[in-house]
Design an enzyme around this catalytic site. Sequence first.
Site, short mmCIF file in Angstrom:
data_model
loop_
_atom_site.label_atom_id
_atom_site.label_comp_id
_atom_site.label_asym_id
_atom_site.label_seq_id
_atom_site.Cartn_x
_atom_site.Cartn_y
_atom_site.Cartn_z
N HIS A 11 0.86 -1.19 0.00
CA HIS A 11 0.00 0.00 0.00
C HIS A 11 0.89 1.23 0.00
CE1 HIS A 11 -3.14 2.83 1.17
NE2 HIS A 11 -3.98 1.93 0.71
N ASP B 163 -7.91 -5.46 0.19
CA ASP B 163 -8.42 -6.25 -0.93
C ASP B 163 -8.04 -7.72 -0.85
OD1 ASP B 163 -9.79 -4.23 -2.19
OD2 ASP B 163 -7.94 -3.42 -3.02
N1 CMC Z 1 4.19 -7.50 -4.89
C1 CMC Z 1 5.53 -7.46 -5.08
N2 CMC Z 1 6.29 -6.36 -4.94
C2 CMC Z 1 5.66 -5.23 -4.61
C3 CMC Z 1 4.27 -5.18 -4.39
C4 CMC Z 1 3.53 -6.38 -4.54
N3 CMC Z 1 2.21 -6.37 -4.35
N4 CMC Z 1 3.91 -3.91 -4.07
C5 CMC Z 1 5.04 -3.18 -4.08
N5 CMC Z 1 6.10 -3.98 -4.39
C6 CMC Z 1 7.50 -3.56 -4.45
C7 CMC Z 1 7.78 -2.80 -5.73
O1 CMC Z 1 8.24 -3.64 -6.76
C8 CMC Z 1 8.85 -1.82 -5.27
O2 CMC Z 1 10.08 -2.50 -5.23
P1 CMC Z 1 11.46 -1.72 -5.58
O3 CMC Z 1 11.59 -0.66 -4.52
O4 CMC Z 1 12.50 -2.78 -5.47
O5 CMC Z 1 11.29 -1.17 -6.95
C9 CMC Z 1 8.46 -1.50 -3.83
O6 CMC Z 1 7.72 -2.66 -3.37
C10 CMC Z 1 7.60 -0.26 -3.67
O7 CMC Z 1 6.49 -0.37 -4.56
P2 CMC Z 1 5.84 0.86 -5.33
O8 CMC Z 1 5.10 0.35 -6.53
O9 CMC Z 1 6.87 1.91 -5.57
O10 CMC Z 1 4.83 1.37 -4.23
P3 CMC Z 1 3.58 2.28 -4.49
O11 CMC Z 1 3.31 2.98 -3.22
O12 CMC Z 1 3.76 3.12 -5.71
O13 CMC Z 1 2.41 1.23 -4.82
C11 CMC Z 1 0.61 -0.27 -4.64
C12 CMC Z 1 1.44 0.82 -3.94
C13 CMC Z 1 -0.64 -0.59 -3.80
C14 CMC Z 1 0.11 0.23 -6.02
C15 CMC Z 1 1.50 -1.54 -4.81
O14 CMC Z 1 1.91 -2.03 -3.54
C16 CMC Z 1 0.78 -2.63 -5.60
O15 CMC Z 1 0.82 -2.62 -6.84
N6 CMC Z 1 0.09 -3.60 -4.88
C17 CMC Z 1 -0.70 -4.58 -5.56
C18 CMC Z 1 -2.03 -3.96 -5.95
C19 CMC Z 1 -2.97 -3.79 -4.77
O16 CMC Z 1 -3.15 -4.70 -3.95
N7 CMC Z 1 -3.61 -2.61 -4.70
C20 CMC Z 1 -4.64 -2.33 -3.66
C21 CMC Z 1 -4.28 -1.19 -2.79
S1 CMC Z 1 -5.38 -1.13 -1.36
C22 CMC Z 1 -6.91 -0.68 -2.01
C23 CMC Z 1 -6.98 0.72 -2.46
O17 CMC Z 1 -6.71 1.63 -1.63
O18 CMC Z 1 -7.34 0.95 -3.62
#
Ligand code: CMC
Length: 434
Positions: A311, A368
């Site tokens: 998240h 989720d």
């Molecule tokens: N699985 C594997 N690696 C992950 C994941 C994951 N679900 N989420 C983040 N990472 C890694 C990502 O690869 C990155 O690694 P590095 O620093 O080595 O490049 C690091 O963790 C930080 O990730 P980010 O994408 O920069 O983080 P963000 O804050 O931009 O993204 C997120 C947050 C929710 C989009 C992401 O964690 C994700 O894609 N999760 C899966 C989708 C999901 O479950 N979304 C629902 C969110 S809760 C409901 C809502 O509020 O809508």
Amino acid sequence: METKTKQTGIAKLEIDGTVFELPILSGTEGPDVVDVSKLYATAGVFTLDPGFTSTGSCESQITFINGEEGILLHRGYPIDQLAGNSGFLEVSYLLLNGELPTQTKFTSFANDITQHTLIHTQMDRFFDGFRRDSHPMAMLTGAVGALSAFYPGAMDSSDPDERYLAYIRLIAKMPTLAARIYKYTIGQPFVDPQNDLSYAANFLRMCFAITAEPYKTNPILARAMDKIFILHADHEQNASTSTVRLAGSSGAHPYAAVAAGVASLWGPSHGGANEACLNMLRQIGDVSEIPEYVRRAKDKNDPFRLMGFGHRVYKNYDPRATVMQKTAEEVLGELGIDTPVLRVARELEKIALEDDYFIEKKLYPNVDFYSGIILDAMGFPTEMFTVLFALARTVGWCAQLNEMIEDPTQRIGRPRQIYTGPATRDFIPISERS
Ligand code: CMC
């Protein structure tokens, strides 16, 4: 809305030897902010923060999240207390009005909602224009925008009474629209609202009753549905809420702003994650396959992510996931279900929480991760999951939109950029271009 921020300090920014002073503001909870709103006027520079990881877009008194400690408060009340002791309509009142209602105020509010659950019969004809296999979110985006065509008074978003009526209508009609969308996709006749039922029970009936047979509400499922709605009701300045605020900042009416929010929610990184999560659990299929999927999630060259994990704000267990997990156990226990999907989910959560990669990056299950399992057990197809999220989030969008409109400092939202395209150059006639 009266500002409640206090100036508690001054930050100094030095650019080419000139020092600019920026006020530091404190709110009730959470980190202080450096107010850069006058920076361009005084220093001639913008700030750059793609993805808004360090940027507050507004002052708000509705929802507070402490991502490090896994805390979520609505108007000061912790989410687990609201989910445990309250109902969705009571939480809706709280979000919209700032305080929990007295019994009299609650009765009147619940009455307002139930008196607006029907939709205009012409609205039903909209659905016929869609293919039966349309994605339910495509239909919802269109249907919410179309509501405005029936309430021309709502065009004036500066009128507080019209605005309030629009919020009531949106909250009241969302379940009716969502249920009709579901019925349309499966080719069953629409079921009209029954106003003596609770908000959640009425919704379940509109989805699962068949007009030819009597329908009996299962109170455990109705309570679980209500909790799911509470857990999704608002979540501070996320992508869809910011979209609603930005759309509404131009003076667009509430139906247009909320339709924009629905569209933004659809993406798999946001509201679409519950659908993507259940699809992923099904794809994994068996506990023995988990290590391979965890390996892929950790592989930088593989775009696969563990859906339902991670998240932007929570760097600890999502407090909504804790309640959701308990609700999932209750629902599945009631229905006597122990599916491979649930077994995969339990084991995946355990393995990921013990894995160094997930520990280091603070990736915990989010709301989720379990919501899809509950909705699936209730009988909703995966494509409907985000529609249910939108239904519940509508009250949050309305509360946030209203707060923005009532903020005397509100102006149209207009971010700036750093331009890196071609510098000024002269036009070349087509015949002279190589
Ligand atoms: N699985 C594997 N690696 C992950 C994941 C994951 N679900 N989420 C983040 N990472 C890694 C990502 O690869 C990155 O690694 P590095 O620093 O080595 O490049 C690091 O963790 C930080 O990730 P980010 O994408 O920069 O983080 P963000 O804050 O931009 O993204 C997120 C947050 C929710 C989009 C992401 O964690 C994700 O894609 N999760 C899966 C989708 C999901 O479950 N979304 C629902 C969110 S809760 C409901 C809502 O509020 O809508």
